[in-house]
Each structure stands twice: as structure tokens, then as C-alpha cells.
Design a protein around this motif. Structure first.
Motif, PDB file in Angstrom:
ATOM      1  N   GLY A  83     -11.852 -22.463 -18.950  1.00  0.00           N
ATOM      2  CA  GLY A  83     -10.997 -21.583 -18.170  1.00  0.00           C
ATOM      3  C   GLY A  83     -10.886 -22.065 -16.743  1.00  0.00           C
ATOM      4  N   GLY A  84     -11.897 -22.841 -16.289  1.00  0.00           N
ATOM      5  CA  GLY A  84     -11.811 -23.526 -15.002  1.00  0.00           C
ATOM      6  C   GLY A  84     -12.158 -22.714 -13.782  1.00  0.00           C
ATOM      7  N   ALA A  85     -12.746 -21.516 -13.918  1.00  0.00           N
ATOM      8  CA  ALA A  85     -13.015 -20.684 -12.748  1.00  0.00           C
ATOM      9  C   ALA A  85     -14.224 -21.157 -11.950  1.00  0.00           C
ATOM     10  CB  ALA A  85     -13.207 -19.228 -13.167  1.00  0.00           C
TER      11      ALA A  85
ATOM     12  N   ALA B 151     -10.993  -9.995 -11.843  1.00  0.00           N
ATOM     13  CA  ALA B 151     -11.278 -11.220 -11.090  1.00  0.00           C
ATOM     14  C   ALA B 151     -11.690 -12.314 -12.069  1.00  0.00           C
ATOM     15  CB  ALA B 151     -12.392 -10.978 -10.069  1.00  0.00           C
ATOM     16  N   ASN B 152     -10.918 -13.392 -12.103  1.00  0.00           N
ATOM     17  CA  ASN B 152     -11.189 -14.521 -13.006  1.00  0.00           C
ATOM     18  C   ASN B 152     -11.391 -14.055 -14.450  1.00  0.00           C
ATOM     19  OD1 ASN B 152     -11.048 -16.520 -10.996  1.00  0.00           O
ATOM     20  ND2 ASN B 152     -13.175 -16.153 -10.402  1.00  0.00           N
ATOM     21  N   GLU B 153     -10.517 -13.150 -14.901  1.00  0.00           N
ATOM     22  CA  GLU B 153     -10.572 -12.680 -16.282  1.00  0.00           C
ATOM     23  C   GLU B 153     -10.131 -13.812 -17.203  1.00  0.00           C
ATOM     24  OE1 GLU B 153     -11.397  -9.754 -19.173  1.00  0.00           O
ATOM     25  OE2 GLU B 153     -11.674  -9.648 -16.989  1.00  0.00           O
ATOM     26  N   LEU B 154     -10.907 -14.052 -18.262  1.00  0.00           N
ATOM     27  CA  LEU B 154     -10.592 -15.132 -19.187  1.00  0.00           C
ATOM     28  C   LEU B 154      -9.423 -14.733 -20.086  1.00  0.00           C
ATOM     29  CD1 LEU B 154     -14.236 -16.111 -20.024  1.00  0.00           C
ATOM     30  CD2 LEU B 154     -12.549 -17.644 -19.010  1.00  0.00           C
ATOM     31  N   ILE B 155      -8.424 -15.597 -20.157  1.00  0.00           N
ATOM     32  CA  ILE B 155      -7.243 -15.366 -20.969  1.00  0.00           C
ATOM     33  C   ILE B 155      -6.842 -16.680 -21.626  1.00  0.00           C
ATOM     34  CG2 ILE B 155      -6.354 -13.530 -19.469  1.00  0.00           C
ATOM     35  CD1 ILE B 155      -4.389 -15.685 -18.349  1.00  0.00           C
ATOM     36  N   TYR B 156      -5.930 -16.595 -22.576  1.00  0.00           N
ATOM     37  CA  TYR B 156      -5.291 -17.791 -23.119  1.00  0.00           C
ATOM     38  C   TYR B 156      -3.843 -17.789 -22.640  1.00  0.00           C
ATOM     39  CZ  TYR B 156      -9.313 -18.750 -26.043  1.00  0.00           C
ATOM     40  OH  TYR B 156     -10.574 -19.058 -26.478  1.00  0.00           O
ATOM     41  N   LYS B 157      -3.485 -18.827 -21.920  1.00  0.00           N
ATOM     42  CA  LYS B 157      -2.144 -18.931 -21.352  1.00  0.00           C
ATOM     43  C   LYS B 157      -1.379 -20.009 -22.104  1.00  0.00           C
ATOM     44  CE  LYS B 157       0.234 -19.780 -16.943  1.00  0.00           C
ATOM     45  NZ  LYS B 157       0.019 -20.045 -15.488  1.00  0.00           N
ATOM     46  N   ASN B 158      -0.328 -19.591 -22.794  1.00  0.00           N
ATOM     47  CA  ASN B 158       0.436 -20.514 -23.635  1.00  0.00           C
ATOM     48  C   ASN B 158      -0.487 -21.328 -24.540  1.00  0.00           C
ATOM     49  OD1 ASN B 158       2.855 -19.626 -22.567  1.00  0.00           O
ATOM     50  ND2 ASN B 158       2.947 -21.221 -21.013  1.00  0.00           N
ATOM     51  N   GLY B 159      -1.517 -20.654 -25.060  1.00  0.00           N
ATOM     52  CA  GLY B 159      -2.414 -21.278 -26.019  1.00  0.00           C
ATOM     53  C   GLY B 159      -3.639 -21.955 -25.445  1.00  0.00           C
TER      54      GLY B 159
ATOM     55  N   ILE C  28      -7.444 -15.393 -14.807  1.00  0.00           N
ATOM     56  CA  ILE C  28      -6.425 -14.709 -14.013  1.00  0.00           C
ATOM     57  C   ILE C  28      -7.082 -13.646 -13.156  1.00  0.00           C
ATOM     58  CG2 ILE C  28      -5.894 -12.889 -15.684  1.00  0.00           C
ATOM     59  CD1 ILE C  28      -2.904 -13.455 -15.048  1.00  0.00           C
ATOM     60  N   THR C  29      -6.493 -13.395 -11.991  1.00  0.00           N
ATOM     61  CA  THR C  29      -6.991 -12.380 -11.065  1.00  0.00           C
ATOM     62  C   THR C  29      -5.834 -11.473 -10.661  1.00  0.00           C
ATOM     63  OG1 THR C  29      -8.742 -13.814 -10.197  1.00  0.00           O
ATOM     64  CG2 THR C  29      -8.029 -11.984  -8.803  1.00  0.00           C
ATOM     65  N   VAL C  30      -6.064 -10.177 -10.723  1.00  0.00           N
ATOM     66  CA  VAL C  30      -5.064  -9.209 -10.259  1.00  0.00           C
ATOM     67  C   VAL C  30      -5.809  -7.947  -9.823  1.00  0.00           C
ATOM     68  CG1 VAL C  30      -4.681  -8.284 -12.576  1.00  0.00           C
ATOM     69  CG2 VAL C  30      -2.933  -7.978 -10.841  1.00  0.00           C
ATOM     70  N   SER C  31      -5.377  -7.378  -8.725  1.00  0.00           N
ATOM     71  CA  SER C  31      -6.028  -6.180  -8.201  1.00  0.00           C
ATOM     72  C   SER C  31      -5.000  -5.270  -7.562  1.00  0.00           C
ATOM     73  CB  SER C  31      -7.100  -6.559  -7.158  1.00  0.00           C
ATOM     74  OG  SER C  31      -6.484  -7.125  -6.013  1.00  0.00           O
TER      75      SER C  31
ATOM     76  N   THR D 178       2.152 -10.911  -7.966  1.00  0.00           N
ATOM     77  CA  THR D 178       3.019 -11.905  -7.324  1.00  0.00           C
ATOM     78  C   THR D 178       3.467 -12.997  -8.275  1.00  0.00           C
ATOM     79  OG1 THR D 178       1.068 -13.159  -6.598  1.00  0.00           O
ATOM     80  CG2 THR D 178       1.963 -11.515  -5.060  1.00  0.00           C
ATOM     81  N   GLU D 179       2.895 -13.030  -9.483  1.00  0.00           N
ATOM     82  CA  GLU D 179       3.227 -14.074 -10.447  1.00  0.00           C
ATOM     83  C   GLU D 179       3.567 -13.437 -11.793  1.00  0.00           C
ATOM     84  OE1 GLU D 179       3.455 -17.196  -9.671  1.00  0.00           O
ATOM     85  OE2 GLU D 179       2.516 -17.152  -7.686  1.00  0.00           O
ATOM     86  N   ASN D 180       4.416 -14.115 -12.552  1.00  0.00           N
ATOM     87  CA  ASN D 180       4.811 -13.600 -13.861  1.00  0.00           C
ATOM     88  C   ASN D 180       3.659 -13.568 -14.851  1.00  0.00           C
ATOM     89  OD1 ASN D 180       7.603 -12.904 -13.640  1.00  0.00           O
ATOM     90  ND2 ASN D 180       8.088 -15.067 -13.464  1.00  0.00           N
ATOM     91  N   ASP D 181       2.684 -14.473 -14.701  1.00  0.00           N
ATOM     92  CA  ASP D 181       1.559 -14.432 -15.626  1.00  0.00           C
ATOM     93  C   ASP D 181       0.730 -13.161 -15.430  1.00  0.00           C
ATOM     94  OD1 ASP D 181       0.590 -15.241 -13.185  1.00  0.00           O
ATOM     95  OD2 ASP D 181      -0.505 -16.970 -13.946  1.00  0.00           O
ATOM     96  N   GLN D 182       0.716 -12.617 -14.197  1.00  0.00           N
ATOM     97  CA  GLN D 182       0.026 -11.348 -13.966  1.00  0.00           C
ATOM     98  C   GLN D 182       0.750 -10.197 -14.666  1.00  0.00           C
ATOM     99  OE1 GLN D 182       0.169 -11.760  -9.649  1.00  0.00           O
ATOM    100  NE2 GLN D 182      -2.067 -11.851  -9.576  1.00  0.00           N
ATOM    101  N   LEU D 183       2.078 -10.231 -14.656  1.00  0.00           N
ATOM    102  CA  LEU D 183       2.853  -9.218 -15.376  1.00  0.00           C
ATOM    103  C   LEU D 183       2.556  -9.269 -16.871  1.00  0.00           C
ATOM    104  CD1 LEU D 183       6.502  -9.124 -13.928  1.00  0.00           C
ATOM    105  CD2 LEU D 183       4.831  -7.269 -13.984  1.00  0.00           C
TER     106      LEU D 183
END
Length: 714
Positions: free
Chosen positions: A80-82, A632-640, A645-648, A654-659
Motif C-alpha cells: 500500500g506504500g504508506a 488516515a492511510n486506510e488500505l484500499i485496492y485502487k483499480n486492482g 487513502i486519507t480523508v477527514s 479534493t480527489e475523485n478517489d476519495q469520492l
């Protein structure tokens, strides 16, 4: 055999544009990152790469993770790279010097090795996320492949697991050997530890010893394959043993691998990368022993190897390794694909659709159409069909020549340069009419894949241009490579029929919910909700064959109706999509009735929730009310691919991946509030986000998949 590649590499890593660089010492094209310090070890997550040099850890821009760090012994990148975890070991030489100074001041203190772990933010410098120190002598570290835990091996044989949110210990077990090496399987079933010539594999579910393995020489490296099916054990005598993980019996063994420095599986699970010495990496085809690719580095310093899957095209991959005063990223587009894996996946997908009960089909008609005999025939037909599609017109690209003639059996060998040969039934009096391979043409060819993962001709019609006579090669009765017995993974027919009938019940529930929603003017017939059930064969951590049950829900909305029936632009709450709420009502009603039988306390369930977003730009910031919490730094799979990802509430969206992420989190919130019985199960949630490069409401949706593990046990 050694194989030669040509490849073009154009990727971006850490903001650097990487182009093709010709190298005189190797036939594969590669990019070399010149470094200030000589690397002794590299690790990565995707294109995020770090290296160890003289006790410090750097990225490829030569920035240190921590300026004061001096005694890095091992390093591991979190999937995940965090973060990046560093095992620090302060050795006796440093301590003796320190204690000598203390003794001169009248202090008396015993010298011993001290060790601890520093976890750093992978995007920053000098930013410590956590410090793990419990007084034990730590020997090895390893992140779980899902990034959710960090495993630590100690000199007493203890393996401790820390969660990666707070880095607090949550479970431990004690091995019979000191874990100088540590590896975790992708499915979190197993922890393998090695020391000296011994390996222990531990069942992480039962916390019991699964098996013990022994090598003839000192073990230098251990690695699980990405599909969980294999464990490789490399030793200093240049031998590597590959064990299948169901029973941990020896499946493959390879020798002649130099000093056996280090090994790692290629993402396609077909090749094993082995560092044989400081100048050589061998890529060994596990399925075909004759396919061995050797990669040379004249600069030396090769200590380990990793692989990078191309983000834009997952069919491509790169090899990563330290070399001299640099780190090399090398294209591997010439490696042969895992045909067996692709063939099996495609055949299973087609069989799953074929075995479903069709609309309007009676039970009697269904049982006549789908039974053990028709099922086996259909699977074989799909195997031939898929293999032939995959091979294309492969025979046209072959150099054909004639081989020996067996006069006793009247068989003439026809040889190809890239496939196994075939044998034509030719009468003796007609053999002389065959000139050479160029006189032959082939039609109506059917291909198969053999156990060595090679395409082969299983049926073809051969025309001899010199005589105009046609001959038929027919090996259609060959053993199927995808056919499996019940023990090997063939789903019992009664479970297939049960799943099919339950899918019909799901369709009935769907019909009722959709009709109600349409009457309430929440959706129209332009919203299409999809339901699906499937029984999947699997193996548990003890090696027992189990059957899992997958229930999936999703929907699509016609483009011109999305603004009314689905998520409006920039919105994420589940209640703001009538289509999403209609789908989730089907979920709720199904698990309150027919599917409640699969909700069993203490059993495992994996819930995969997918949220998607289009490419419409977000200007400024979309307010987030914090109703789902801060992440904060929630583990997800993005396009596989695994990411974080972080959102609060404070930062907003501010980004579509957060939506997309918040749309997925909304599904989990609905499940938690409406399917309360699931709380008694062991739930493992997986967030997936999918981002489109196009704009439009049809790219803003959600779906959810429930996988009940060992669902049919008595």
C-alpha cells in the motif's frame, strides 16, 4: 535454455521520467538509478522503492527516511506504500565502545545487542509513525501482503503480530526455531520461519505448527507465491525446493543456482527469480524446467530481487534489484505468460454462467441440461474453445519440418519450432510424396495447453500441397488440464444446483424491490440491478477442501437517467442514490430470508465493497460531514492494486478517489446498521475503488460481494 528479450520501458517513479537505456552487459533493456550510496538491499511497493546502505534507508532520490538512523539491519515496505518499517540492531561493537566510556566514568554495564523497530512515513523525512520495542532481540520483520499487520521474529522463536493502525501487538506464537527469516502467505494462512537448515510453517488461524521442512544446506531465502499455492525454499548449495501449500509436499526442485543468495516469485506465479551470485539473477520457469533466463550485471552487488507490476498494464512487469552504485529496473515483457492460469480462469467463468438456471427453465429441464456427464463435456468444449482463442493462428508462425517416420505404426513426425510435434498417420506408400514442411498447410486447428504450460495442437487437418491429399491429426481425447476431481476442486453438482436455485430466488426478491421502487418513482426501468451466486472450491489453512459461497450485487444506470437515479456529481452518501439504495434493500431482504442460513457465528466472511467515480474534476473542495469517520492511510485496492487513502472532515474531499472511497464506506455503514447478524461472524472488509478516465454519472456507482468461507460445512 537461455532466452533473449527486447523491451521498451517508459514509466514514472517518484516523479522521475524513466526511459529506455541500452546496456552493453545484458540483452534486456533497463533503467539504472545512479545512487550516492551503494545499496545492500532493496524493497518496494509498486514503484515506491527504498534501499539500505551502511545502516541507513534511502529512497531513489537519495533522501534518507531518517537522518539520525544509523543501524538499519532490515527494512520492509508496507503493501500500500504508506510506511516503511526498519529493524534497528545496535551491535556489540557499538555497545562495547559506549560501555567502555561508561566504565571509565565508574559505571558498570553488561554489553549486549539491542534491537527495535522504527516505522517511518514513506512520504516524508524524519517522520516516525511508531516505535516497536519490547526488550526482545528482534531478528526479522515482514508485513502481511494485505498490509494490515507487521510480523516480528525474535531470538526466542516468538513471532509477534502488530496491527498497522496503532502498531500494537494483538497475537503471538512461539516457533521451535529462531526466525532469522520470515515470510507470510498472501491469504494470511501461514507464517514460514527459517533458521539454519530448517523451516517451520505455522497455521495462523489455529496458531499451530502446520509442518516442518528440512534442506540439505543452510537456507538463504524463503518465499510464498502470490496465489498462495507454493512455498520456495532456497539454500546455499544452489538448490531450491518448491512445495505445494495444501499438503506441503515437494512439487518442483531445481539445482545449479550458484550460491543461492535470495529468491522471490514473479507476480504471474510462473517464474521464480533467484539471485545466484553478486552478478547474476536467474528467472526459472517453474512449469517448464528447460526455460531458464539468466540476467547478468557486471557491476556486482546484486543481493536480492523484487518485481513491479505495471500500473497501467498488468500484463507487463519489471524486475528490481541493486547493482553496484545503483538500483536497476528492468523490463520483463518477454517472459511467457501463465497460460494454464489464464485458461483455467476463463473456463471456470464460462462454466459458471453455463451452469446457471435460465429464465423460464423448469427444474426438470435444468437437471437434464446440467448433470455430471453434460458438465464434463461442456468443460472440455470450453477448454478447447478458450485455448484455441488464446493461441490464435499460432501454427502459421511456426517453422515446420518433417521428422522421423515410424514404419511399424505408420506415423510421420511433423515438428514445429515453438510447439510440441504431432504425428500424422501416413501409409508407407505415401511417405515418399512428402517433400518438406513447406509443402504442408493446416486448417481447422484446435489447440490445447499441456502440463508444461505450452500450447500444443490437439486437432488439425493437414493438406499436402504436392498431392492435394488431406490428413487428419486428432488428439481431442487427450487428458483435460482444467478437469478436476471432487478432491482437487470440482464443485459438487448438488451445490451448483442449489446455488442456481438460490440465484433465482434472488431474482424474485430483486423483482419485488424494483417494482416497489418504480411505483414510488425512485428508479425507472433504466436502472438494471444485477445479482449473482457462485460456489467456489478452496482450501483452508489445515489443507482441507472447502466450498465457499459468493453472493454479488451490482447495478447499472443508463447514461441519461443517472442524475436522477444514481449519485449526483460530487455526492457520496448512499441515501443520495436511489439505485444504490434499491440494490441494498435487496441485500437486506435476502439475508433476512433465504440467505440467512449462511450467517453462522464464528465463521469467516469476506466482504468486498467497490465504489467508483468518474473523471469530472473537483474544483476546490467538497465538504465531508464526517458521518463515516476520519480515515488516515486506510488500505484500499485502487483499480486492482493495493494503495492507501486519507480523508477527514477537516480536509474534505479534493480527489475523485476519495469520492469513490466514501461511496464504498457508505455501503459498509449500511451493512453494519442493517445486517446486524453479520457482527457475530469474523468479517474481513476490503475496500475497492475504481476510477474512470471518462466523465458521466454512469461511472458513479457501487457494488458489494459477500464471500462466505466454508459455507456448506455440516
Amino acid at each position: 535454455m537461455k532466452r533473449v528479450f527486447t523491451a521498451v520501458l517508459a514509466v514514472c517513479i517518484g516523479g522521475l521520467s524513466v526511459g529506455t537505456v541500452a546496456q552493453p552487459d545484458n540483452s534486456l533493456e533497463k533503467r539504472v538509478f545512479k545512487l550516492k550510496y551503494q545499496p545492500s538491499f532493496v524493497d518496494n511497493y509498486s514503484y515506491k522503492v527504498f534501499y539500505v546502505s551502511n545502516g541507513k534507508v534511502y529512497n531513489l532520490m537519495n533522501f534518507a527516511l531518517a537522518e539520525r538512523l544509523k543501524n538499519a539491519s532490515q527494512m520492509a515496505c508496507q503493501p500500500g506504500g504508506a510506511t516503511c518499517a526498519v529493524l534497528v540492531r545496535q551491535g556489540e561493537s557499538e555497545l562495547k565502545k559506549k560501555f567502555k566510556q561508561l566504565k571509565n566514568k565508574g559505571a558498570v554495564q553488561e554489553s549486549k545487542v539491542q534491537s527495535w523497530i522504527e516505522v517511518y512515513d514513506a512520504e516524508s523525512t524524519n517522520k516516525t509513525v511508531a516505535t516497536v520495542k519490547d526488550g526482545t532481540d528482534m531478528l526479522s520483520i515482514c508485513y502481511s501482503p494485505d498490509g494490515k499487520s507487521l510480523a516480528v521474529g525474535t531470538s526466542t522463536g516468538e513471532i509477534k503480530f502488530y496491527d498497522t493502525k496503532q502498531y500494537q501487538p494483538y497475537v503471538s506464537l512461539t516457533a521451535g526455531i529462531a526466525p532469522g527469516m520470515l515470510a507470510l502467505s498472501e491469504n494470511n494462512y501461514y507464517a514460514a520461519v527459517a533458521s539454519g537448515t530448517g523451516v517451520e510453517v505455522w497455521n495462523l488461524e489455529s496458531k499451530t505448527l502446520r509442518t516442518s521442512l528440512q534442506a540439505a544446506a543452510e537456507i538463504t531465502s524463503i518465499a510464498f507465491s502470490g496465489d498462495n499455492s507454493m512455498l520456495a525454499v532456497l539454500s546455499s548449495d544452489g538448490n531450491v525446493n518448491v512445495y505445494e501449500t495444501r499438503g506441503f509436499t515437494l512439487r518442483y526442485s531445481f539445482s545449479g543456482l550458484g550460491s543461492g543468495v535470495s529468491c522471490y516469485f514473479h507476480p504471474d506465479n510462473k517464474y521464480l527469480g533467484v539471485v545466484t551470485d553478486a552478478n547474476t539473477i536467474v528467472l526459472q520457469n517453474i512449469l517448464n524446467t528447460s526455460d531458464r533466463v539468466e540476467v547478468k550485471s557486471l557491476n556486482g552487488g546484486v543481493t536480492n530481487v523484487r518485481f513491479v507490476r505495471d500500473i497501467k498494464d498488468d500484463r507487463k512487469s519489471f524486475m528490481l534489484y541493486p547493482s553496484g552504485m545503483g538500483v536497476v529496473l528492468q523490463a520483463l515483457s518477454g517472459l511467457s505468460a501463465n497460460n494454464l492460469q489464464a485458461l483455467t480462469t476463463s473456463v471456470n467463468e464460462r462454466m459458471n454462467e453455463w451452469m446457471k438456471m435460465m429464465d423460464g427453465e423448469s427444474m426438470d429441464d435444468y437437471r437434464i441440461r446440467v448433470n455430471d456427464e453434460t458438465r464434463a463435456k461442456q468443460q472440455l468444449a470450453f477448454e478447447r474453445e478458450v485455448a484455441t482463442e488464446m493461441a490464435g493462428d499460432m501454427i502459421a508462425a511456426q517453422t515446420v519440418k518433417l521428422g522421423n517416420y515410424n514404419s511399424q505404426k505408420s506415423l510421420l513426425a511433423v515438428e514445429f519450432d515453438g510447439m510440441p510435434s504431432i504425428a500424422l498417420d501416413i501409409p508407407k506408400n505415401e511417405v515418399a510424396s512428402f517433400g518438406n514442411g513447406a509443402d504442408l498447410s493446416f486448417s481447422n486447428t484446435v489447440y490445447g495447453v499441456n502440463e508444461n504450460d505450452q500450447f500444443e495442437v490437439i486437432y488439425t487437418e493437414v493438406l499436402n500441397a504436392k498431392t492435394g491429399k488431406k490428413y487428419v491429426y486428432d488428439n481431442l481425447d487427450r487428458k483435460s488440464v482444467t478437469a478436476m476431481s471432487v478432491d482437487e476442486g470440482f464443485v459438487p453438482l448438488d451445490l451448483v444446483q442449489q446455488s442456481s436455485m438460490e440465484e433465482m430466488k434472488l431474482r424474485d426478491i430483486r423483482k419485488q424491490v424494483v417494482e416497489t421502487a418504480q411505483k414510488e418513482n425512485k428508479i425507472t426501468d433504466k436502472t438494471q440491478i444485477n445479482v449473482n451466486t457462485e460456489v467456489l472450491s478452496d482450501v483452508d489453512a489445515a489443507g482441507n477442501r472447502i466450498m465457499n459461497y459468493k453472493v454479488s450485487y451490482g447495478y447499472e444506470v443508463k447514461k441519461e437517467y443517472t442524475a436522477r437515479e444514481d449519485f449526483p456529481s460530487g455526492r457520496y452518501k448512499t441515501t443520495e442514490s436511489n439505485a444504490a439504495m434499491s440494490m441494498l434493500k435487496i441485500v437486506k431482504q435476502a439475508f433476512a430470508t433465504d440467505f440467512a442460513q449462511y450467517i453462522k457465528p464464528g465463521k469467516r466472511i469476506r466482504i468486498k465493497v467497490t465504489g467508483s467515480a468518474d473523471a469530472a474534476p473537483i474544483l476546490g473542495k467538497i465538504a465531508y460531514d464526517g458521518s463515516y469517520g476520519d480515515f488516515a492511510n486506510e488500505l484500499i485496492y485502487k483499480n486492482g492494486q493495493l494503495a492507501n487513502i486519507t480523508v477527514s472532515k477537516a480536509s474534505g474531499v479534493t480527489e475523485n478517489d476519495q469520492l469513490a472511497f466514501l461511496r464504498a464506506v457508505g455501503v459498509k455503514s449500511y451493512i453494519d446498521n442493517n445486517l446486524t447478524a453479520l457482527k457475530d461472524m469474523i468479517c474481513d472488509y476490503q475496500y475497492n475503488i475504481e476510477l474512470s478516465d471518462k466523465t458521466g454519472g454512469e461511472f458513479r456507482r457501487i457494488n458489494v460481494e459477500f464471500l462466505f468461507m466454508d459455507a456448506f460445512d455440516k
